[in-house]
Design a protein around this motif. Sequence first.
Motif, PDB file in Angstrom:
ATOM      1  N   ALA A 193       0.869  -1.175   0.000  1.00 58.96           N
ATOM      2  CA  ALA A 193       0.000   0.000   0.000  1.00 58.96           C
ATOM      3  C   ALA A 193       0.905   1.224   0.000  1.00 58.96           C
ATOM      4  N   LEU A 194       1.014   1.890  -1.137  1.00 59.33           N
ATOM      5  CA  LEU A 194       1.979   2.975  -1.289  1.00 59.33           C
ATOM      6  C   LEU A 194       1.639   4.201  -0.462  1.00 59.33           C
ATOM      7  N   ASP A 195       0.404   4.273   0.054  1.00 64.77           N
ATOM      8  CA  ASP A 195       0.025   5.408   0.899  1.00 64.77           C
ATOM      9  C   ASP A 195       0.220   5.114   2.386  1.00 64.77           C
ATOM     10  N   ARG A 196       0.887   4.016   2.690  1.00 60.42           N
ATOM     11  CA  ARG A 196       1.101   3.592   4.071  1.00 60.42           C
ATOM     12  C   ARG A 196       2.599   3.522   4.350  1.00 60.42           C
ATOM     13  N   VAL A 197       2.965   3.708   5.622  1.00 60.73           N
ATOM     14  CA  VAL A 197       4.370   3.585   6.026  1.00 60.73           C
ATOM     15  C   VAL A 197       4.463   2.488   7.093  1.00 60.73           C
ATOM     16  N   PRO A 198       5.233   1.413   6.846  1.00 64.74           N
ATOM     17  CA  PRO A 198       5.927   1.119   5.600  1.00 64.74           C
ATOM     18  C   PRO A 198       4.971   0.678   4.496  1.00 64.74           C
ATOM     19  N   ALA A 199       5.356   0.921   3.247  1.00 61.81           N
ATOM     20  CA  ALA A 199       4.491   0.595   2.116  1.00 61.81           C
ATOM     21  C   ALA A 199       4.398  -0.906   1.899  1.00 61.81           C
ATOM     22  N   ILE A 200       5.442  -1.636   2.311  1.00 60.37           N
ATOM     23  CA  ILE A 200       5.491  -3.083   2.108  1.00 60.37           C
ATOM     24  C   ILE A 200       5.470  -3.800   3.450  1.00 60.37           C
ATOM     25  N   ARG A 201       4.567  -4.755   3.593  1.00 61.40           N
ATOM     26  CA  ARG A 201       4.529  -5.611   4.782  1.00 61.40           C
ATOM     27  C   ARG A 201       4.483  -7.057   4.301  1.00 61.40           C
ATOM     28  N   ALA A 202       5.350  -7.866   4.864  1.00 64.38           N
ATOM     29  CA  ALA A 202       5.489  -9.220   4.321  1.00 64.38           C
ATOM     30  C   ALA A 202       5.825 -10.226   5.409  1.00 64.38           C
ATOM     31  N   THR A 203       5.560 -11.490   5.089  1.00 64.87           N
ATOM     32  CA  THR A 203       5.924 -12.616   5.942  1.00 64.87           C
ATOM     33  C   THR A 203       6.611 -13.669   5.075  1.00 64.87           C
ATOM     34  N   VAL A 204       7.701 -14.231   5.583  1.00 67.64           N
ATOM     35  CA  VAL A 204       8.451 -15.256   4.868  1.00 67.64           C
ATOM     36  C   VAL A 204       8.379 -16.562   5.649  1.00 67.64           C
ATOM     37  N   ILE A 205       8.122 -17.663   4.930  1.00 63.08           N
ATOM     38  CA  ILE A 205       8.139 -19.008   5.516  1.00 63.08           C
ATOM     39  C   ILE A 205       9.184 -19.826   4.771  1.00 63.08           C
ATOM     40  N   TRP A 206      10.097 -20.430   5.522  1.00 63.36           N
ATOM     41  CA  TRP A 206      11.150 -21.268   4.942  1.00 63.36           C
ATOM     42  C   TRP A 206      11.041 -22.659   5.540  1.00 63.36           C
ATOM     43  N   THR A 207      11.151 -23.666   4.690  1.00 62.06           N
ATOM     44  CA  THR A 207      11.081 -25.045   5.184  1.00 62.06           C
ATOM     45  C   THR A 207      12.233 -25.860   4.617  1.00 62.06           C
ATOM     46  N   GLY A 208      12.709 -26.798   5.418  1.00 65.25           N
ATOM     47  CA  GLY A 208      13.774 -27.669   4.951  1.00 65.25           C
ATOM     48  C   GLY A 208      14.240 -28.624   6.022  1.00 65.25           C
ATOM     49  N   ASP A 209      14.438 -29.881   5.652  1.00 66.40           N
ATOM     50  CA  ASP A 209      14.992 -30.894   6.554  1.00 66.40           C
ATOM     51  C   ASP A 209      14.226 -30.966   7.869  1.00 66.40           C
ATOM     52  N   GLY A 210      12.908 -30.931   7.775  1.00 64.65           N
ATOM     53  CA  GLY A 210      12.067 -31.041   8.959  1.00 64.65           C
ATOM     54  C   GLY A 210      11.961 -29.776   9.780  1.00 64.65           C
ATOM     55  N   GLU A 211      12.613 -28.707   9.333  1.00 70.09           N
ATOM     56  CA  GLU A 211      12.621 -27.447  10.081  1.00 70.09           C
ATOM     57  C   GLU A 211      11.754 -26.415   9.357  1.00 70.09           C
ATOM     58  N   GLN A 212      11.090 -25.588  10.133  1.00 69.52           N
ATOM     59  CA  GLN A 212      10.302 -24.507   9.561  1.00 69.52           C
ATOM     60  C   GLN A 212      10.664 -23.201  10.257  1.00 69.52           C
ATOM     61  N   LEU A 213      10.777 -22.169   9.450  1.00 70.24           N
ATOM     62  CA  LEU A 213      11.137 -20.850   9.961  1.00 70.24           C
ATOM     63  C   LEU A 213      10.128 -19.838   9.439  1.00 70.24           C
ATOM     64  N   VAL A 214       9.626 -18.995  10.324  1.00 69.12           N
ATOM     65  CA  VAL A 214       8.725 -17.898   9.951  1.00 69.12           C
ATOM     66  C   VAL A 214       9.395 -16.605  10.370  1.00 69.12           C
ATOM     67  N   ALA A 215       9.549 -15.682   9.427  1.00 66.60           N
ATOM     68  CA  ALA A 215      10.300 -14.464   9.728  1.00 66.60           C
ATOM     69  C   ALA A 215       9.602 -13.231   9.182  1.00 66.60           C
ATOM     70  N   ASP A 216       9.932 -12.103   9.784  1.00 67.86           N
ATOM     71  CA  ASP A 216       9.434 -10.821   9.299  1.00 67.86           C
ATOM     72  C   ASP A 216       9.899 -10.610   7.862  1.00 67.86           C
ATOM     73  N   GLY A 217       8.944 -10.576   6.959  1.00 64.59           N
ATOM     74  CA  GLY A 217       9.297 -10.481   5.549  1.00 64.59           C
ATOM     75  C   GLY A 217       9.592  -9.071   5.087  1.00 64.59           C
ATOM     76  N   THR A 218       9.155  -8.084   5.849  1.00 61.97           N
ATOM     77  CA  THR A 218       9.430  -6.701   5.465  1.00 61.97           C
ATOM     78  C   THR A 218      10.923  -6.419   5.545  1.00 61.97           C
ATOM     79  N   SER A 219      11.546  -6.824   6.648  1.00 58.46           N
ATOM     80  CA  SER A 219      12.987  -6.618   6.787  1.00 58.46           C
ATOM     81  C   SER A 219      13.766  -7.480   5.803  1.00 58.46           C
ATOM     82  N   ILE A 220      13.294  -8.701   5.554  1.00 58.16           N
ATOM     83  CA  ILE A 220      13.958  -9.558   4.577  1.00 58.16           C
ATOM     84  C   ILE A 220      13.878  -8.941   3.188  1.00 58.16           C
ATOM     85  N   THR A 221      12.741  -8.349   2.846  1.00 58.49           N
ATOM     86  CA  THR A 221      12.571  -7.744   1.530  1.00 58.49           C
ATOM     87  C   THR A 221      13.527  -6.575   1.315  1.00 58.49           C
ATOM     88  N   THR A 222      13.620  -5.665   2.273  1.00 56.59           N
ATOM     89  CA  THR A 222      14.527  -4.529   2.099  1.00 56.59           C
ATOM     90  C   THR A 222      15.981  -4.998   2.116  1.00 56.59           C
TER      91      THR A 222
END
Length: 299
Positions: free
Chosen positions: A68-97
Amino acid sequence: MKVLSAEDVRQAVPMPAAVDAVRNAFRELAAGNFVLPPRQIFGNGAVLVMSAYHSPSGTAVVKKIGIALDRVPAIRATVIWTGDGEQLVADGTSITTLRTGAVVGVATGLLAPAGATRLTVIGTGAQAPDQVRAVLAVRPIAEVTVTGRSAGRAAALAGDLAEEFPEVKFTPSTDIDASIADTHVLCCATSSSTPLFTADALPENVHVNAIGAFRPTMRELPRELLGSATTVLVDQREAALEESGEIIDAVESGVLAESDLVELGPALADPPLATGRTVFKSVGIGPQDWAIAAALAEH
């Protein structure tokens, strides 16, 4: 399951490590080691879903982004990573920048003059600080001009970055043409729908990064720059032709051919010309998110 905040992401993966991780991910992409489903776009670009599967490791990443370009921050995101039986959920906004800055660091390391000391960043939003951090990670930058429409925001960002990098001189500006006239590296990080400057305003030798325009209706770079650049580098040809307003316009107008676009992954093994005016246009792809998430999983 690991759950990581924005602060956790920053502490675990500093910018130099992010640049290395993203560079390796693009080498893996060039080797054919990623499966990349098409990006899903909803609500005229208000919601994006990106994913990538790394075949050798059997790991995958999925990112959901709200824009939403009229909002600060304009981008809000969530990242999910999976591998070898492990799952990670992280703040996607910081990962994106972070990953967007990191890919600019990779491209700048490939194309910018080795002795580049002057950087200009156009834009004072959430993406701008990581653009600066990335270029400082790969080039001996001594002076940075922070340029924005708001003098107050430009001054505030310049002040914050000066505290982080006391050895670098930071100058705020609202005059784009003046700020780019003698720069060695230029980073564009805005949501502009029209070009930010004319090609004539640039020095004859400069590397330009553009990461802000992520829809076909958006443009930061002038058509003439893309048509005359020594090298036009993209993260992925298919993604650029679908999503980059600048690339779409340049190809449709005939000043640039699809075959002129150089993909970052292969370019790491076979570097393109790095003289004159060079351009890197990024719209972002899944392996960048995978690179940062994989680094977090290993931390």
